[in-house]
Motif scaffolding. Structure first.
Motif, PDB file in Angstrom:
ATOM      1  N   GLU A  13       0.837  -1.197   0.000  1.00  0.00           N
ATOM      2  CA  GLU A  13       0.000   0.000   0.000  1.00  0.00           C
ATOM      3  C   GLU A  13       0.872   1.246   0.000  1.00  0.00           C
ATOM      4  OE1 GLU A  13      -3.950   1.051   2.394  1.00  0.00           O
ATOM      5  OE2 GLU A  13      -2.184   1.269   3.665  1.00  0.00           O
ATOM      6  N   THR A  14       0.402   2.261  -0.700  1.00  0.00           N
ATOM      7  CA  THR A  14       0.998   3.599  -0.633  1.00  0.00           C
ATOM      8  C   THR A  14       0.044   4.498   0.130  1.00  0.00           C
ATOM      9  OG1 THR A  14       2.218   3.342  -2.703  1.00  0.00           O
ATOM     10  CG2 THR A  14       1.756   5.589  -1.975  1.00  0.00           C
ATOM     11  N   LYS A  15       0.597   5.257   1.077  1.00  0.00           N
ATOM     12  CA  LYS A  15      -0.227   6.151   1.890  1.00  0.00           C
ATOM     13  C   LYS A  15       0.395   7.534   1.912  1.00  0.00           C
ATOM     14  CE  LYS A  15      -2.157   6.812   6.524  1.00  0.00           C
ATOM     15  NZ  LYS A  15      -2.303   6.248   7.890  1.00  0.00           N
ATOM     16  N   GLY A  16      -0.445   8.546   1.821  1.00  0.00           N
ATOM     17  CA  GLY A  16       0.025   9.920   1.881  1.00  0.00           C
ATOM     18  C   GLY A  16      -0.772  10.743   2.866  1.00  0.00           C
ATOM     19  N   VAL A  17      -0.136  11.780   3.424  1.00  0.00           N
ATOM     20  CA  VAL A  17      -0.799  12.665   4.379  1.00  0.00           C
ATOM     21  C   VAL A  17      -0.371  14.105   4.127  1.00  0.00           C
ATOM     22  CG1 VAL A  17      -1.048  10.939   6.215  1.00  0.00           C
ATOM     23  CG2 VAL A  17       1.044  12.315   6.086  1.00  0.00           C
ATOM     24  N   GLY A  23       1.519  18.651  13.844  1.00  0.00           N
ATOM     25  CA  GLY A  23       1.385  17.222  13.653  1.00  0.00           C
ATOM     26  C   GLY A  23      -0.027  16.769  13.389  1.00  0.00           C
ATOM     27  N   VAL A  24      -0.946  17.705  13.157  1.00  0.00           N
ATOM     28  CA  VAL A  24      -2.334  17.349  12.864  1.00  0.00           C
ATOM     29  C   VAL A  24      -2.450  16.930  11.402  1.00  0.00           C
ATOM     30  CG1 VAL A  24      -4.709  18.172  12.743  1.00  0.00           C
ATOM     31  CG2 VAL A  24      -3.203  18.938  14.605  1.00  0.00           C
ATOM     32  N   VAL A  25      -3.021  15.761  11.179  1.00  0.00           N
ATOM     33  CA  VAL A  25      -3.220  15.249   9.824  1.00  0.00           C
ATOM     34  C   VAL A  25      -4.522  15.819   9.270  1.00  0.00           C
ATOM     35  CG1 VAL A  25      -3.567  13.189   8.414  1.00  0.00           C
ATOM     36  CG2 VAL A  25      -1.932  13.145  10.320  1.00  0.00           C
ATOM     37  N   TRP A  26      -4.421  16.572   8.191  1.00  0.00           N
ATOM     38  CA  TRP A  26      -5.580  17.233   7.594  1.00  0.00           C
ATOM     39  C   TRP A  26      -6.168  16.474   6.417  1.00  0.00           C
ATOM     40  CZ3 TRP A  26      -8.108  21.468   9.475  1.00  0.00           C
ATOM     41  CH2 TRP A  26      -7.475  22.159  10.523  1.00  0.00           C
ATOM     42  N   ALA A  27      -5.376  15.641   5.789  1.00  0.00           N
ATOM     43  CA  ALA A  27      -5.890  14.876   4.642  1.00  0.00           C
ATOM     44  C   ALA A  27      -5.056  13.610   4.498  1.00  0.00           C
ATOM     45  CB  ALA A  27      -5.829  15.708   3.360  1.00  0.00           C
ATOM     46  N   GLN A  28      -5.706  12.539   4.015  1.00  0.00           N
ATOM     47  CA  GLN A  28      -5.043  11.270   3.784  1.00  0.00           C
ATOM     48  C   GLN A  28      -5.484  10.703   2.446  1.00  0.00           C
ATOM     49  OE1 GLN A  28      -4.995   8.360   7.017  1.00  0.00           O
ATOM     50  NE2 GLN A  28      -5.940   9.866   8.390  1.00  0.00           N
ATOM     51  N   ALA A  29      -4.642   9.875   1.860  1.00  0.00           N
ATOM     52  CA  ALA A  29      -4.999   9.167   0.629  1.00  0.00           C
ATOM     53  C   ALA A  29      -4.211   7.869   0.585  1.00  0.00           C
ATOM     54  CB  ALA A  29      -4.696  10.022  -0.598  1.00  0.00           C
ATOM     55  N   ARG A  30      -4.796   6.859  -0.056  1.00  0.00           N
ATOM     56  CA  ARG A  30      -4.165   5.536  -0.114  1.00  0.00           C
ATOM     57  C   ARG A  30      -4.335   4.922  -1.498  1.00  0.00           C
ATOM     58  NH1 ARG A  30      -3.802   3.090   5.230  1.00  0.00           N
ATOM     59  NH2 ARG A  30      -4.849   4.359   6.802  1.00  0.00           N
ATOM     60  N   ARG A  31      -3.417   4.043  -1.843  1.00  0.00           N
ATOM     61  CA  ARG A  31      -3.532   3.204  -3.031  1.00  0.00           C
ATOM     62  C   ARG A  31      -2.995   1.818  -2.691  1.00  0.00           C
ATOM     63  NH1 ARG A  31      -5.959   6.967  -4.323  1.00  0.00           N
ATOM     64  NH2 ARG A  31      -6.102   8.055  -6.306  1.00  0.00           N
ATOM     65  N   ARG A  32      -3.723   0.784  -3.072  1.00  0.00           N
ATOM     66  CA  ARG A  32      -3.260  -0.585  -2.879  1.00  0.00           C
ATOM     67  C   ARG A  32      -2.471  -1.033  -4.107  1.00  0.00           C
ATOM     68  NH1 ARG A  32      -3.147  -3.107   1.805  1.00  0.00           N
ATOM     69  NH2 ARG A  32      -3.637  -5.116   0.852  1.00  0.00           N
ATOM     70  N   GLY A 425       9.472 -10.647  27.750  1.00  0.00           N
ATOM     71  CA  GLY A 425       9.460  -9.878  28.983  1.00  0.00           C
ATOM     72  C   GLY A 425       9.591  -8.386  28.776  1.00  0.00           C
ATOM     73  N   LEU A 426       9.623  -7.930  27.510  1.00  0.00           N
ATOM     74  CA  LEU A 426       9.762  -6.507  27.206  1.00  0.00           C
ATOM     75  C   LEU A 426       8.377  -5.870  27.075  1.00  0.00           C
ATOM     76  CD1 LEU A 426      12.536  -6.672  24.447  1.00  0.00           C
ATOM     77  CD2 LEU A 426      12.828  -5.866  26.802  1.00  0.00           C
ATOM     78  N   SER A 427       8.126  -4.798  27.825  1.00  0.00           N
ATOM     79  CA  SER A 427       6.881  -4.066  27.654  1.00  0.00           C
ATOM     80  C   SER A 427       6.935  -3.269  26.357  1.00  0.00           C
ATOM     81  CB  SER A 427       6.628  -3.138  28.841  1.00  0.00           C
ATOM     82  OG  SER A 427       7.624  -2.140  28.899  1.00  0.00           O
ATOM     83  N   GLN A 428       5.767  -3.025  25.787  1.00  0.00           N
ATOM     84  CA  GLN A 428       5.665  -2.258  24.549  1.00  0.00           C
ATOM     85  C   GLN A 428       4.605  -1.179  24.705  1.00  0.00           C
ATOM     86  OE1 GLN A 428       5.407  -4.838  20.848  1.00  0.00           O
ATOM     87  NE2 GLN A 428       5.006  -6.391  22.405  1.00  0.00           N
ATOM     88  N   SER A 429       4.878  -0.009  24.148  1.00  0.00           N
ATOM     89  CA  SER A 429       3.879   1.050  24.051  1.00  0.00           C
ATOM     90  C   SER A 429       3.510   1.211  22.588  1.00  0.00           C
ATOM     91  CB  SER A 429       4.414   2.371  24.604  1.00  0.00           C
ATOM     92  OG  SER A 429       4.702   2.261  25.978  1.00  0.00           O
ATOM     93  N   ILE A 430       2.222   1.242  22.299  1.00  0.00           N
ATOM     94  CA  ILE A 430       1.773   1.386  20.920  1.00  0.00           C
ATOM     95  C   ILE A 430       1.614   2.865  20.594  1.00  0.00           C
ATOM     96  CG2 ILE A 430      -0.082   0.892  19.296  1.00  0.00           C
ATOM     97  CD1 ILE A 430      -0.585  -1.697  20.802  1.00  0.00           C
ATOM     98  N   ALA A 431       2.272   3.275  19.527  1.00  0.00           N
ATOM     99  CA  ALA A 431       2.199   4.672  19.106  1.00  0.00           C
ATOM    100  C   ALA A 431       0.942   4.906  18.286  1.00  0.00           C
ATOM    101  CB  ALA A 431       3.422   5.042  18.288  1.00  0.00           C
ATOM    102  N   GLU A 432       0.221   5.960  18.632  1.00  0.00           N
ATOM    103  CA  GLU A 432      -0.944   6.365  17.848  1.00  0.00           C
ATOM    104  C   GLU A 432      -0.456   7.315  16.756  1.00  0.00           C
ATOM    105  OE1 GLU A 432      -4.021   7.903  20.360  1.00  0.00           O
ATOM    106  OE2 GLU A 432      -3.781   6.310  21.850  1.00  0.00           O
ATOM    107  N   THR A 433      -0.124   6.760  15.633  1.00  0.00           N
ATOM    108  CA  THR A 433       0.443   7.529  14.538  1.00  0.00           C
ATOM    109  C   THR A 433      -0.100   7.000  13.226  1.00  0.00           C
ATOM    110  OG1 THR A 433       2.501   8.010  13.320  1.00  0.00           O
ATOM    111  CG2 THR A 433       2.444   5.982  14.600  1.00  0.00           C
ATOM    112  N   ASP A 434      -0.112   7.841  12.231  1.00  0.00           N
ATOM    113  CA  ASP A 434      -0.529   7.434  10.901  1.00  0.00           C
ATOM    114  C   ASP A 434       0.627   6.870  10.088  1.00  0.00           C
ATOM    115  OD1 ASP A 434      -3.462   8.019  10.424  1.00  0.00           O
ATOM    116  OD2 ASP A 434      -2.800   9.896  11.337  1.00  0.00           O
ATOM    117  N   GLY A 435       1.727   6.550  10.758  1.00  0.00           N
ATOM    118  CA  GLY A 435       2.766   5.770  10.126  1.00  0.00           C
ATOM    119  C   GLY A 435       3.855   6.549   9.433  1.00  0.00           C
ATOM    120  N   ALA A 436       4.559   5.824   8.539  1.00  0.00           N
ATOM    121  CA  ALA A 436       5.755   6.369   7.914  1.00  0.00           C
ATOM    122  C   ALA A 436       5.488   7.658   7.153  1.00  0.00           C
ATOM    123  CB  ALA A 436       6.363   5.327   6.980  1.00  0.00           C
ATOM    124  N   ALA A 437       4.299   7.800   6.582  1.00  0.00           N
ATOM    125  CA  ALA A 437       3.999   9.035   5.855  1.00  0.00           C
ATOM    126  C   ALA A 437       4.070  10.242   6.780  1.00  0.00           C
ATOM    127  CB  ALA A 437       2.626   8.941   5.196  1.00  0.00           C
TER     128      ALA A 437
END
Length: 505
Positions: A13-17, A23-32, A425-437
């Motif tokens: 998938e390709t994703k754009g923002v 850091g506010v995402v105002w628009a997104q688009a995707r292509r598979r 045994g490693l704790s993990q925190s999940i990031a709320e992010t729209d990813g690499a874009a």
């Protein structure tokens, strides 16, 4: 409103923002899109039909959005899967499909030949790494050996995001972080190209201009503006491979931070302040000057969940969210440990820590008592075992992370994440992010001064509550993990012999 465009080209998938300075995402688009597997061990994508076409379409959609109409795009960042190898002619036209990153294992013979030519210790001193399927150099050598007509016409060898930057600006570039995987053509200590001893295999003139991910490669040309909808003259950064960009999006910017990316495969990046050479983990520059990474990766994760969804007939055409929800519901009917089933998820070989292109998948412990739920859970736990096996390489060199931040689509799968934490045994925190874009947009904002320092990127990210070990299931999964490692070691020689017999390599 000042806006920053980020586009990431992933495996499927390709994703754009469009992102503002907060850091506010105002628009997104995707292509598979898909991959091509023209032969066993070969995984490719077309530079024009997939990479550039997706980038242009996503950019056009974003630039036609209300957000773009109410703001100004100040800079553009792009990331993509990598390290990939794409040969270009003098006019920047691809001469063949791009050869993908470590999931493409075609260059096994070239890895052996180059290792023999230099020796392991010399390779470590030169590149900080041994040669594996993640290395770009052997794939370039493979082209020379198997497609001499292509090699003879090649003016440049680029990676996926480098091709996009070239199409946008006309300048052929590669960031240090990507170049650090083009062993043995990159000298880590000096952070420069070095083809000494390889002059018969490649010309230094065929390698791109080096810079850091946040360096400005150029500006959008009139021609590129017409194809993408971007205004001409907008700055374009060198960019990065998708995993470092994803790490940036999760605020993995300081020494000791580790990003664990659950995607079609899994990838891990630990930030360090100096290069650390080794035979198992990959060492490379990071996106900022003076920073480095220790990286690891597995070969299958999301691709394997897709396989089991198809195998078990769970796809009812209702979309990915419902599809994988059905898989989780089914797997949840089986207890931790999958009632004695254990899966080796090496359907495309394995990368860290074994770097074994010949390894293949196996499911053991089957009896007539097992059902679809047990198989579904065994697949998910098998992926978790592979992640834990890769993470063990950090412990082996005394580089356990101080903070683990999880990202990617697989974080929506609690069996994945909880099982990894239970085993390691490693704790993990999940990031709320729209990813690499978003990471691309952050790097672009940093490049033009809209973000003042690396720590400012952290203001763009929210972290969920840490996932902690569940002692009720941890003992079972840790015992299974010992069996998992032994299963791989037991099957390794057999898989190698079968690969030679069946495929001649």
């Amino acid at each position: 409103m000042n806006l920053f465009l980020g586009i990431d080209i992933g495996t499927f998938e390709t994703k754009g923002v469009l992102v503002d300075e907060r850091g506010v995402v105002w628009a997104q688009a995707r292509r598979r899109h898909g991959i091509s597997t023209p032969a066993p061990g070969c995984v490719e994508q077309d530079g024009d039909v997939v990479w550039w076409s997706d980038f242009a379409a996503v950019s056009q959609e974003l630039m036609a959005s209300d957000a773009a109409a109410s703001g100004t795009v100040e800079a553009v960042g792009c990331s993509a899967i990598g390290p990939c190898v794409l040969p270009l002619d003098e006019d920047l036209r691809p001469l063949r499909p791009g050869i993908l990153y470590g999931v493409d294992t075609r260059a096994t013979a070239e890895i052996k030949a180059l290792t023999t030519r230099f020796g392991e210790e010399a390779l470590l001193a030169r590149s900080g790494n041994l040669l594996t399927s993640q290395s770009g150099g052997p794939k370039i050598v493979w082209i020379g050996a198997n497609e001499p007509d292509v090699a003879a016409k090649t003016r440049w060898y680029v990676s996926a995001h480098g091709y996009i930057v070239a199409r946008l600006t006309g300048r052929v570039t590669m960031d240090h972080g990507t170049a650090g995987y083009f062993h043995p053509f990159y000298r880590m200590a000096d952070q420069k190209w070095d083809v000494t001893g390889c002059e018969d295999l490649i010309s230094p003139a065929q390698l791109p201009e080096l810079g850091w991910s946040t360096d400005i490669a150029g500006t959008v040309t009139e021609r590129a503006a017409g194809e993408t909808g971007l205004p001409p003259g907008v700055p374009v950064i060198f960019g990065a491979v998708d995993a470092p960009a994803e790490a940036v999006s999760a605020s993995v910017v300081n020494e000791g931070d580790l990003m664990l990316m659950y995607g079609s495969s899994t990838y891990m990046i630990k930030v360090t302040n100096a290069p650390i050479a080794g035979k198992v983990l990959w060492s490379a520059p990071y996106v900022f000057p003076g920073t480095f990474v220790l990286a690891a990766g597995t070969s299958t994760a999301g691709t394997l969940t897709r396989w089991v969804v198809d195998l078990l007939g769970l796809d009812n055409g209702a979309g990915d969210n419902e599809l994988f929800g059905r898989l989780l519901t089914l797997a949840g009917k089986s207890p931790p440990g999958s009632r004695g089933l254990l899966l080796l998820p090496h359907f495309s070989g394995e990368r860290t820590p074994v770097h074994d292109a010949h390894s293949r998948g196996a499911l053991i412990g089957l009896s007539l008592d097992h059902d679809r739920a047990d198989i579904a859970r065994a697949v998910l736990e098998g992926v978790a075992h592979s992640v834990a096996h890769a993470l063990s390489a950090y412990a082996a060199v005394g580089e356990l992370p101080r903070r683990v931040i999880a990202v990617g689509g697989g974080t929506k799968n609690p069996i994945f994440t909880q099982s990894v934490t239970d085993i390691t045994g490693l704790s993990q925190s999940i990031a709320e992010t729209d990813g690499a874009a978003v990471g691309d947009a952050a790097l672009a904002a940093f490049a033009v001064g809209a973000l003042k320092d690396r720590e400012s990127i952290g203001q763009w990210v929210k972290l969920g509550r840490p996932i902690e070990p569940d002692e009720a299931s941890a003992d079972t999964l840790r015992n299974d993990h010992e069996d998992y490692v032994e299963l791989y070691e037991t099957l390794s020689a057999l898989n190698t012999a079968r690969a030679v017999r069946l495929h001649g390599r």
